[in-house]
Design a protein around this motif. Sequence first.
Motif, PDB file in Angstrom:
ATOM      1  N   GLY A  25     -23.984   8.551 -21.271  1.00  0.00           N
ATOM      2  CA  GLY A  25     -24.752   9.375 -22.196  1.00  0.00           C
ATOM      3  C   GLY A  25     -25.423  10.549 -21.516  1.00  0.00           C
ATOM      4  N   ARG A  26     -25.775  10.368 -20.274  1.00  0.00           N
ATOM      5  CA  ARG A  26     -26.475  11.405 -19.514  1.00  0.00           C
ATOM      6  C   ARG A  26     -25.536  12.498 -19.019  1.00  0.00           C
ATOM      7  N   HIS A  27     -24.342  12.111 -18.580  1.00  0.00           N
ATOM      8  CA  HIS A  27     -23.478  13.040 -17.856  1.00  0.00           C
ATOM      9  C   HIS A  27     -22.317  13.606 -18.666  1.00  0.00           C
ATOM     10  N   VAL A  28     -21.939  12.975 -19.757  1.00  0.00           N
ATOM     11  CA  VAL A  28     -20.817  13.488 -20.554  1.00  0.00           C
ATOM     12  C   VAL A  28     -21.321  14.613 -21.449  1.00  0.00           C
ATOM     13  N   ALA A  29     -20.521  15.677 -21.553  1.00  0.00           N
ATOM     14  CA  ALA A  29     -20.887  16.815 -22.387  1.00  0.00           C
ATOM     15  C   ALA A  29     -21.087  16.374 -23.830  1.00  0.00           C
ATOM     16  N   PRO A  30     -22.083  16.917 -24.532  1.00  0.00           N
ATOM     17  CA  PRO A  30     -22.390  16.461 -25.896  1.00  0.00           C
ATOM     18  C   PRO A  30     -21.193  16.468 -26.837  1.00  0.00           C
ATOM     19  N   GLU A  31     -20.342  17.500 -26.720  1.00  0.00           N
ATOM     20  CA  GLU A  31     -19.206  17.589 -27.635  1.00  0.00           C
ATOM     21  C   GLU A  31     -18.150  16.513 -27.364  1.00  0.00           C
ATOM     22  N   ALA A  32     -18.203  15.890 -26.180  1.00  0.00           N
ATOM     23  CA  ALA A  32     -17.219  14.861 -25.827  1.00  0.00           C
ATOM     24  C   ALA A  32     -17.805  13.461 -25.855  1.00  0.00           C
ATOM     25  N   LEU A  33     -19.111  13.338 -26.127  1.00  0.00           N
ATOM     26  CA  LEU A  33     -19.784  12.058 -25.944  1.00  0.00           C
ATOM     27  C   LEU A  33     -19.307  10.990 -26.925  1.00  0.00           C
ATOM     28  N   SER A  99      -5.876   9.738 -14.393  1.00  0.00           N
ATOM     29  CA  SER A  99      -6.106  11.178 -14.327  1.00  0.00           C
ATOM     30  C   SER A  99      -7.413  11.549 -15.017  1.00  0.00           C
ATOM     31  N   ALA A 100      -8.201  12.366 -14.318  1.00  0.00           N
ATOM     32  CA  ALA A 100      -9.426  12.915 -14.912  1.00  0.00           C
ATOM     33  C   ALA A 100      -9.253  14.385 -15.248  1.00  0.00           C
ATOM     34  N   TRP A 101      -8.074  14.912 -14.991  1.00  0.00           N
ATOM     35  CA  TRP A 101      -7.881  16.362 -15.035  1.00  0.00           C
ATOM     36  C   TRP A 101      -7.589  16.840 -16.459  1.00  0.00           C
ATOM     37  N   GLY A 102      -8.210  17.964 -16.815  1.00  0.00           N
ATOM     38  CA  GLY A 102      -7.828  18.662 -18.037  1.00  0.00           C
ATOM     39  C   GLY A 102      -8.499  18.203 -19.305  1.00  0.00           C
ATOM     40  N   ARG A 103      -9.629  17.496 -19.241  1.00  0.00           N
ATOM     41  CA  ARG A 103     -10.360  17.162 -20.456  1.00  0.00           C
ATOM     42  C   ARG A 103     -11.856  17.253 -20.178  1.00  0.00           C
TER      43      ARG A 103
END
Length: 536
Positions: A25-33, A99-103
Amino acid sequence: MTNQAPPLVGYDVFSSDRALAEAVGRHVAPEALDGAREELTVLGRSAGSAQVLRWGEQADRNPPRLVTHDRYGHRVDEVDFHPAWHRLLGKAVTSGLASAWGRPSGHVRRAAGFLVWTQAEAGHLCPVSMTHAAVPALRADPELAAVWEPLLTSRVYQQGLVPVREKSGALVGMGMTEKQGGSDVRAGTTRAEPLGSSGAYALTGHKWFCSAPMSDAFLVLAQAPGGLSCFLVPRVLEDGSRNTFLLQRLKDKLGNRSNASAEVEFAGTWARRVGEEGAGVRTIIGMVAATRLDCVLGSAGLMRAAVAQAVHHCAHRRAFGALLVDQPLMRNVLADLAVESEAATVLALRLAAAYDADTPEDRALLRIAVPVAKYWVTKRTTPLVAEALECLGGNGYVEESGLPRLLRESPLNSVWEGAGNVQALDVLRALRQGGTLDAFLREVGRARGADHRLDAAIRDVLTQLADLDGVEARARRLAGRMAVVLQGALLVRWAPPEVADAFCASRLGGDWDGVFGTLPITPGLAAVVERARVAL
């Protein structure tokens, strides 16, 4: 049957981990949370399900088998895995853990998932980690990246060795260490002879540790005419024939038994250079850094699994007229374990967030904080798991509890990708690079003034850094102190007061002797234990 804890099964591994859920909740961007929470909840329910936990048990009890030849005598050099391994690996890939890339906030989302899925079974996450980490290295060659990156970032798990053009998803392994060199990869003797001017080479030599030997390709180091260089070695060539990739044997390991680690021989093996000749370490170092962070995440996952089991057992087991969880000494042990676990989780997710941010300051922080965290968190895992096992008494010492498997697994992340001395010395190298110490001090400085014990510990680190005489012999002490200062600063900022206070009083304030269960007695310990408990 009375006085037995019910099985810890059928729960959401993600949502029940308050420290992890709060970090997301702290680190993920609001639009992706919302999307992140939804996918992690699905993964968490799967990780805690009876079926997946059974798969983890089956994969561990049925280790991989080396198959050098087929029934007709043809050399095939394959590894045969139990079906449970493929089910676990397939779920990891389709869940985006490779993969963490591209999102948006991809590194934090993947890190949280990696920590969750480790608790199902850790061994199969080796190829997952290598595949994720290979992308930065391959980007040194745009032509190679154009072919391979879409496959490595795919959410399709396609087992079997076929030409890459026929695959919808691929995995990558790594081979760096050799018999005579170990962590000193520059001492490697594998040779790379150019095949014309196309960037292709023929490799001759041997790798003492080859990770994930059934992967579709491998990043390896070899001595080219221009010096130590990085190469991509595919298992299957473009014409469909097998590349020369001679598996000599599989390692018989202490833990991590579901995963295959091999010795491999190259004999005229076709390879494509990645990056410039002589720049092998510089090319592959991004892969190494990413896998080191995965060692931290994997260790944090093992810690959390062990703590969850210990608290669950003690919340249901009675002795001497009361539940174990309510008895002062056991409460102290459980709270101490919970504090250590939360500190590891908060640090690991903060580093993943730095990867997402990718600012110059965050890159400088990662350069120093990754080896600091790798050194400390992975070393704390074994004593924590052993103490958690002891909370179950004899019940914890039998295989059915799952704790012996966690204990066998617990030293691995400290050994792989550079053992303790390698990490401590890398911290010293990082300190000599511009901007790294400033980034570290800015990070811990954000909590300055909130706790006098933290402030004193920061001053202690600065004092140690001011005296560099004989610093190499003190490198472990310095790395460990930097780690607990960084953890303390993050907990002071983000954890509940009772967690931060227990950590600072013990790890920073000196009111602790290093053995779990020796926290200073405060009214907040019961809340610390309850926070770590899984509610079924």
